[in-house]
Write a protein that holds these residues in place. Structure first.
Motif, PDB file in Angstrom:
ATOM      1  N   TYR A  51       0.832  -1.127  -0.258  1.00  0.00           N
ATOM      2  CA  TYR A  51      -0.059   0.027  -0.264  1.00  0.00           C
ATOM      3  C   TYR A  51       0.738   1.401  -0.155  1.00  0.00           C
ATOM      4  N   HIS A  52       0.542   2.408  -0.776  1.00  0.00           N
ATOM      5  CA  HIS A  52       0.980   3.664  -0.805  1.00  0.00           C
ATOM      6  C   HIS A  52       0.521   4.338   0.328  1.00  0.00           C
ATOM      7  N   ARG A  53       1.627   5.005   1.110  1.00  0.00           N
ATOM      8  CA  ARG A  53       1.298   5.648   2.352  1.00  0.00           C
ATOM      9  C   ARG A  53       0.082   6.742   2.253  1.00  0.00           C
ATOM     10  N   LEU A  54       0.188   7.399   0.734  1.00  0.00           N
ATOM     11  CA  LEU A  54      -0.823   8.376   0.492  1.00  0.00           C
ATOM     12  C   LEU A  54      -2.321   7.709   0.335  1.00  0.00           C
ATOM     13  N   ASP A  55      -2.364   6.332  -0.132  1.00  0.00           N
ATOM     14  CA  ASP A  55      -3.717   5.688  -0.180  1.00  0.00           C
ATOM     15  C   ASP A  55      -4.076   5.420   1.356  1.00  0.00           C
ATOM     16  N   ILE A  56      -3.052   5.183   2.294  1.00  0.00           N
ATOM     17  CA  ILE A  56      -3.626   4.770   3.517  1.00  0.00           C
ATOM     18  C   ILE A  56      -4.157   6.051   4.298  1.00  0.00           C
ATOM     19  N   ALA A  57      -3.377   7.008   4.010  1.00  0.00           N
ATOM     20  CA  ALA A  57      -3.667   8.371   4.602  1.00  0.00           C
ATOM     21  C   ALA A  57      -5.241   8.964   4.106  1.00  0.00           C
ATOM     22  N   SER A  58      -5.272   8.924   2.808  1.00  0.00           N
ATOM     23  CA  SER A  58      -6.506   9.076   2.226  1.00  0.00           C
ATOM     24  C   SER A  58      -7.735   8.546   2.823  1.00  0.00           C
ATOM     25  N   ARG A  59      -7.409   7.095   3.020  1.00  0.00           N
ATOM     26  CA  ARG A  59      -8.746   6.484   3.317  1.00  0.00           C
ATOM     27  C   ARG A  59      -8.948   6.913   4.853  1.00  0.00           C
ATOM     28  N   GLN A  60      -7.898   6.955   5.856  1.00  0.00           N
ATOM     29  CA  GLN A  60      -8.036   7.593   6.976  1.00  0.00           C
ATOM     30  C   GLN A  60      -8.653   8.825   7.091  1.00  0.00           C
ATOM     31  N   ASP A  81      -2.918  19.344   4.342  1.00  0.00           N
ATOM     32  CA  ASP A  81      -1.795  18.707   3.621  1.00  0.00           C
ATOM     33  C   ASP A  81      -2.381  17.926   2.727  1.00  0.00           C
ATOM     34  N   TYR A  82      -3.411  17.266   2.569  1.00  0.00           N
ATOM     35  CA  TYR A  82      -4.017  16.498   1.619  1.00  0.00           C
ATOM     36  C   TYR A  82      -4.265  17.175   0.199  1.00  0.00           C
ATOM     37  N   ILE A  83      -4.791  18.594   0.639  1.00  0.00           N
ATOM     38  CA  ILE A  83      -4.808  19.503  -0.679  1.00  0.00           C
ATOM     39  C   ILE A  83      -3.710  19.925  -1.119  1.00  0.00           C
ATOM     40  N   THR A  84      -2.609  20.233  -0.438  1.00  0.00           N
ATOM     41  CA  THR A  84      -1.238  20.258  -0.959  1.00  0.00           C
ATOM     42  C   THR A  84      -0.942  19.415  -2.007  1.00  0.00           C
ATOM     43  N   ILE A  85      -1.093  17.969  -1.649  1.00  0.00           N
ATOM     44  CA  ILE A  85      -0.663  16.821  -2.698  1.00  0.00           C
ATOM     45  C   ILE A  85      -1.591  16.530  -3.556  1.00  0.00           C
ATOM     46  N   LYS A  86      -2.795  16.583  -3.234  1.00  0.00           N
ATOM     47  CA  LYS A  86      -3.935  16.040  -4.198  1.00  0.00           C
ATOM     48  C   LYS A  86      -4.842  16.883  -4.840  1.00  0.00           C
ATOM     49  N   GLY A  87      -4.930  18.132  -4.175  1.00  0.00           N
ATOM     50  CA  GLY A  87      -5.831  18.984  -4.457  1.00  0.00           C
ATOM     51  C   GLY A  87      -7.455  18.888  -3.801  1.00  0.00           C
ATOM     52  N   GLN A  88      -8.467  19.545  -4.434  1.00  0.00           N
ATOM     53  CA  GLN A  88      -9.599  19.549  -3.562  1.00  0.00           C
ATOM     54  C   GLN A  88     -10.665  19.014  -4.407  1.00  0.00           C
ATOM     55  N   GLU A  89     -10.747  18.187  -5.215  1.00  0.00           N
ATOM     56  CA  GLU A  89     -11.503  17.500  -6.191  1.00  0.00           C
ATOM     57  C   GLU A  89     -12.510  16.476  -5.630  1.00  0.00           C
ATOM     58  N   ALA A  93      -3.588  10.319   9.868  1.00  0.00           N
ATOM     59  CA  ALA A  93      -3.799  10.710   8.601  1.00  0.00           C
ATOM     60  C   ALA A  93      -2.662  12.162   8.305  1.00  0.00           C
ATOM     61  N   SER A  94      -2.752  12.656   9.004  1.00  0.00           N
ATOM     62  CA  SER A  94      -1.961  14.110   9.259  1.00  0.00           C
ATOM     63  C   SER A  94      -0.659  13.774   9.137  1.00  0.00           C
ATOM     64  N   ASN A  95      -0.201  13.021  10.177  1.00  0.00           N
ATOM     65  CA  ASN A  95       1.286  12.524  10.367  1.00  0.00           C
ATOM     66  C   ASN A  95       1.666  12.202   8.891  1.00  0.00           C
ATOM     67  N   ILE A  96       1.152  11.375   8.371  1.00  0.00           N
ATOM     68  CA  ILE A  96       1.528  10.705   7.142  1.00  0.00           C
ATOM     69  C   ILE A  96       1.577  11.746   6.081  1.00  0.00           C
ATOM     70  N   LEU A  97       0.599  12.676   5.831  1.00  0.00           N
ATOM     71  CA  LEU A  97       0.389  13.658   5.005  1.00  0.00           C
ATOM     72  C   LEU A  97       1.511  14.644   5.026  1.00  0.00           C
ATOM     73  N   SER A  98       1.572  15.166   6.073  1.00  0.00           N
ATOM     74  CA  SER A  98       2.803  15.976   6.550  1.00  0.00           C
ATOM     75  C   SER A  98       4.317  15.599   6.020  1.00  0.00           C
ATOM     76  N   HIS A  99       4.529  14.398   6.292  1.00  0.00           N
ATOM     77  CA  HIS A  99       5.817  13.868   5.701  1.00  0.00           C
ATOM     78  C   HIS A  99       5.776  13.930   4.180  1.00  0.00           C
ATOM     79  N   LEU A 100       4.746  13.496   3.656  1.00  0.00           N
ATOM     80  CA  LEU A 100       4.551  13.199   2.141  1.00  0.00           C
ATOM     81  C   LEU A 100       4.664  14.768   1.517  1.00  0.00           C
TER      82      LEU A 100
END
Length: 164
Positions: A10-19, A122-130, A43-50
């Protein structure tokens, strides 16, 4: 663990996204705020590092910049992150050592909203807000936190505090 069964990667982004998605849906449905805080915190902990790994500015670094602009001091990242997570109840809900109090004092509604806000930035920074769950939370925030007034305050901020 079953022997002989291949593990799934699993990619950590997928895990954080689901959380984060689960946290947002639970929040919007008015469900268990403690679980919302815990999921959003993880999720925040993972996303911050990403975000940092991609060369971006995670929420915690932005918060440190704001602290510096207001008080003339940039707190160390780990210490400030711990402080924010203490304020949001994230640390109290996922850790308990022998010397910790047996009761936690917390505004669970506000802490849940803030824990999601921290992660979703942090999620929006990586993936946007769609994604629908991101749009749903942003819409809830706009409606329940007087979005127009918040935008007016944002427009008045010094440029250095509006992100990079």
């Amino acid at each position: 663990m079953r022997l002989g069964v291949p593990k799934t990667k699993y990619h950590r982004l997928d895990i954080a996204s689901r959380q984060l998605e689960t946290a947002v849906l639970m929040f919007l449905e008015g469900r268990d705020r403690f679980s919302v805080i815990t999921l959003a915190g993880a999720a925040s902990n993972i996303l911050s590092h990403l975000v940092r790994n991609q060369g971006g500015e995670p929420f915690i670094d932005y918060a440190r910049r704001v602290h510096d602009a207001r008080f003339g001091l940039t707190p160390p990242r780990d210490k400030y992150n711990r402080h924010i997570n203490d304020q949001l109840g994230i640390n109290a809900l996922k850790h308990h050592s022998a010397n910790d109090a047996t009761h936690i004092e917390l505004d669970e509604e506000k802490a849940a909203e803030n824990a999601i806000t921290k992660a979703i930035g942090d999620y929006i920074t990586i993936k946007g807000q769609e994604e629908p769950f991101v749009k749903a939370f942003l819409s809830w925030t706009w409606q329940n936190r007087d979005g127009e007034k918040l935008m007016e305050k944002y427009k008045k901020l010094p440029r250095k505090l509006k992100g990079k």
